[in-house]
Motif scaffolding. Structure first.
Motif, mmCIF file in Angstrom:
data_model
loop_
_atom_site.group_PDB
_atom_site.id
_atom_site.type_symbol
_atom_site.label_atom_id
_atom_site.label_comp_id
_atom_site.label_asym_id
_atom_site.label_seq_id
_atom_site.Cartn_x
_atom_site.Cartn_y
_atom_site.Cartn_z
ATOM 1 N N VAL A 1 0.825 -1.201 0.000
ATOM 2 C CA VAL A 1 0.000 0.000 0.000
ATOM 3 C C VAL A 1 0.864 1.258 0.000
ATOM 4 O O VAL A 1 0.426 2.321 -0.452
ATOM 5 C CB VAL A 1 -0.944 -0.024 1.228
ATOM 6 N N LEU A 2 2.097 1.157 0.474
ATOM 7 C CA LEU A 2 2.991 2.321 0.493
ATOM 8 C C LEU A 2 3.337 2.763 -0.917
ATOM 9 O O LEU A 2 3.362 3.958 -1.219
ATOM 10 C CB LEU A 2 4.261 1.979 1.279
ATOM 11 N N THR A 3 3.626 1.823 -1.782
ATOM 12 C CA THR A 3 3.968 2.169 -3.165
ATOM 13 C C THR A 3 2.735 2.419 -4.014
ATOM 14 O O THR A 3 2.800 3.147 -5.002
ATOM 15 C CB THR A 3 4.803 1.042 -3.791
ATOM 16 N N GLU A 4 1.604 1.826 -3.642
ATOM 17 C CA GLU A 4 0.409 1.952 -4.469
ATOM 18 C C GLU A 4 -0.437 3.167 -4.103
ATOM 19 O O GLU A 4 -0.940 3.866 -4.989
ATOM 20 C CB GLU A 4 -0.439 0.682 -4.350
ATOM 21 N N LEU A 5 -0.602 3.430 -2.808
ATOM 22 C CA LEU A 5 -1.509 4.491 -2.372
ATOM 23 C C LEU A 5 -0.812 5.635 -1.658
ATOM 24 O O LEU A 5 -1.444 6.644 -1.360
ATOM 25 C CB LEU A 5 -2.598 3.900 -1.464
ATOM 26 N N GLY A 6 0.474 5.487 -1.294
ATOM 27 C CA GLY A 6 1.196 6.577 -0.665
ATOM 28 C C GLY A 6 1.373 6.393 0.827
ATOM 29 O O GLY A 6 0.815 5.482 1.454
ATOM 30 N N LEU A 7 2.152 7.313 1.422
ATOM 31 C CA LEU A 7 2.556 7.189 2.814
ATOM 32 C C LEU A 7 1.370 7.331 3.774
ATOM 33 O O LEU A 7 1.247 6.566 4.740
ATOM 34 C CB LEU A 7 3.620 8.240 3.136
ATOM 35 N N ILE A 8 0.494 8.302 3.552
ATOM 36 C CA ILE A 8 -0.612 8.543 4.481
ATOM 37 C C ILE A 8 -1.521 7.313 4.545
ATOM 38 O O ILE A 8 -1.882 6.849 5.641
ATOM 39 C CB ILE A 8 -1.409 9.786 4.065
#
Length: 317
Positions: free
Chosen positions: A185-192
């Motif tokens: 999810v970090l690479t797909e949707l971002g840090l938040i």
């Protein structure tokens, strides 16, 4: 002038002055020595010793500061370098020590970067194998159990349903482990989004209440900086859930002056005087990769507070 020559010339001047005073002055030594003669010699000796002591005190003071720096330096917490004051060999020694620290910190940073890169690659491989191999195998087992349960008599069917539930729980646990090893999810949707998913994943089984706050003016971070923030948050929340005995945690990510700050504060028992474990040491090593500063200490209302500050220059690089 080097320390050797300063000491040598000072002693030479004192001895020469004493010799001239004995040769040309009215001072002489009789046998047995008179009281006045003994006082003159004692005074000369005292002056020479005082001058030597003063020279050594002033000349070797930078060495004392260097010794304190050498005994307290920590490569995981880079601090200010000793000032290369003094003269001659002492200043050269301090500059050589500072250069050695720079090389050691640079080499440690490169070594930590290689080790953490290999660690992330291994986590990715293990997560992929858990998802593709073990996950698919358990999925096939679930389907087979369902097929057998549909044709089994009622008593056996109930037992098979229980086995199905156990297998399904194991499959969910394996998927959760795979997500923690490789935060897709970090690479797909971002840090938040990744931090929100992380807090929900940790809070659900432990009952920990996590309050989240994300700044609206956060700059765009690089992949390495985002991964460092995520791993520090993951390690901090995991430690809180396992060891702190806390009920509430505040997670804040915001712009702070010239950088971005991640702050995690709980209401647990605090760190006390316990030595830093491998988890905190790992967080410090990760912080060094992006030139960040990590502090671990007591919160204003008790508990533990972890602060990670990443400078803007590190984000952009």
């Amino acid at each position: 002038m080097s320390l050797f020559w300063r000491i040598f010339l000072l002693n030479a001047v004192v001895v020469l002055a004493a010799t001239i005073a004995l040769l040309l002055g009215p001072v002489t030594v009789s046998t047995p020595a008179l009281l006045t003669e003994a006082l003159v010699l004692a005074t000369g000796l005292g002056v020479m010793l005082a001058l030597n002591a003063l020279l050594f005190r002033v000349g070797l003071a930078p060495l004392q500061r260097l010794i304190r720096a050498m005994t307290t330096v920590d490569l995981l917490r880079p601090g200010p370098r000793p000032v290369a004051n003094g003269r001659g060999e002492i200043a050269d020694l301090i500059r050589a020590f500072n250069g050695m620290l720079d090389r050691l910190e640079a080499e440690r940073g490169r070594s930590a970067a290689r080790a953490l890169s290999a660690q992330e690659a291994e986590r990715h491989r293990v997560a992929q194998e858990l998802h593709d191999e073990v996950g698919q195998t358990l999925t096939a087992v679930l389907l087979e159990l369902k097929r057998v349960a549909d044709h089994a008599p009622p008593p056996v069917c109930d037992e098979l349903r229980q086995v199905q539930e156990t297998t399904r729980s194991s499959l969910d646990e394996i998927r959760r482990i795979a997500r923690r090893l490789r935060p897709g999810v970090l690479t797909e949707l971002g840090l938040i989004s990744a931090l929100k998913a992380l807090t929900a994943e940790i809070a659900e089984p432990t009952g920990l209440s996590v309050r989240k706050s994300f700044g609206q003016d956060l700059p765009e971070l690089g992949e390495e900086a985002e991964l460092v923030i995520y791993r520090v948050a993951q390690e901090s929340l995991t430690n809180t859930a396992r060891h702190a005995g806390a009920r509430h945690v505040d997670l804040t990510l915001r712009r702070s002056g010239p950088g971005v700050e991640l702050r995690i504060r709980d209401d647990g028992r605090g760190v006390g005087g316990a030595a830093e474990g491998a988890g905190i040491q790992g967080m410090r090593e990760r912080a060094l990769l992006v030139d960040a500063k990590l502090s671990v200490g007591a919160g204003p209302a008790g508990g533990t507070e972890i602060r990670l500050v990443i400078p803007i220059s590190a984000e952009r690089s």
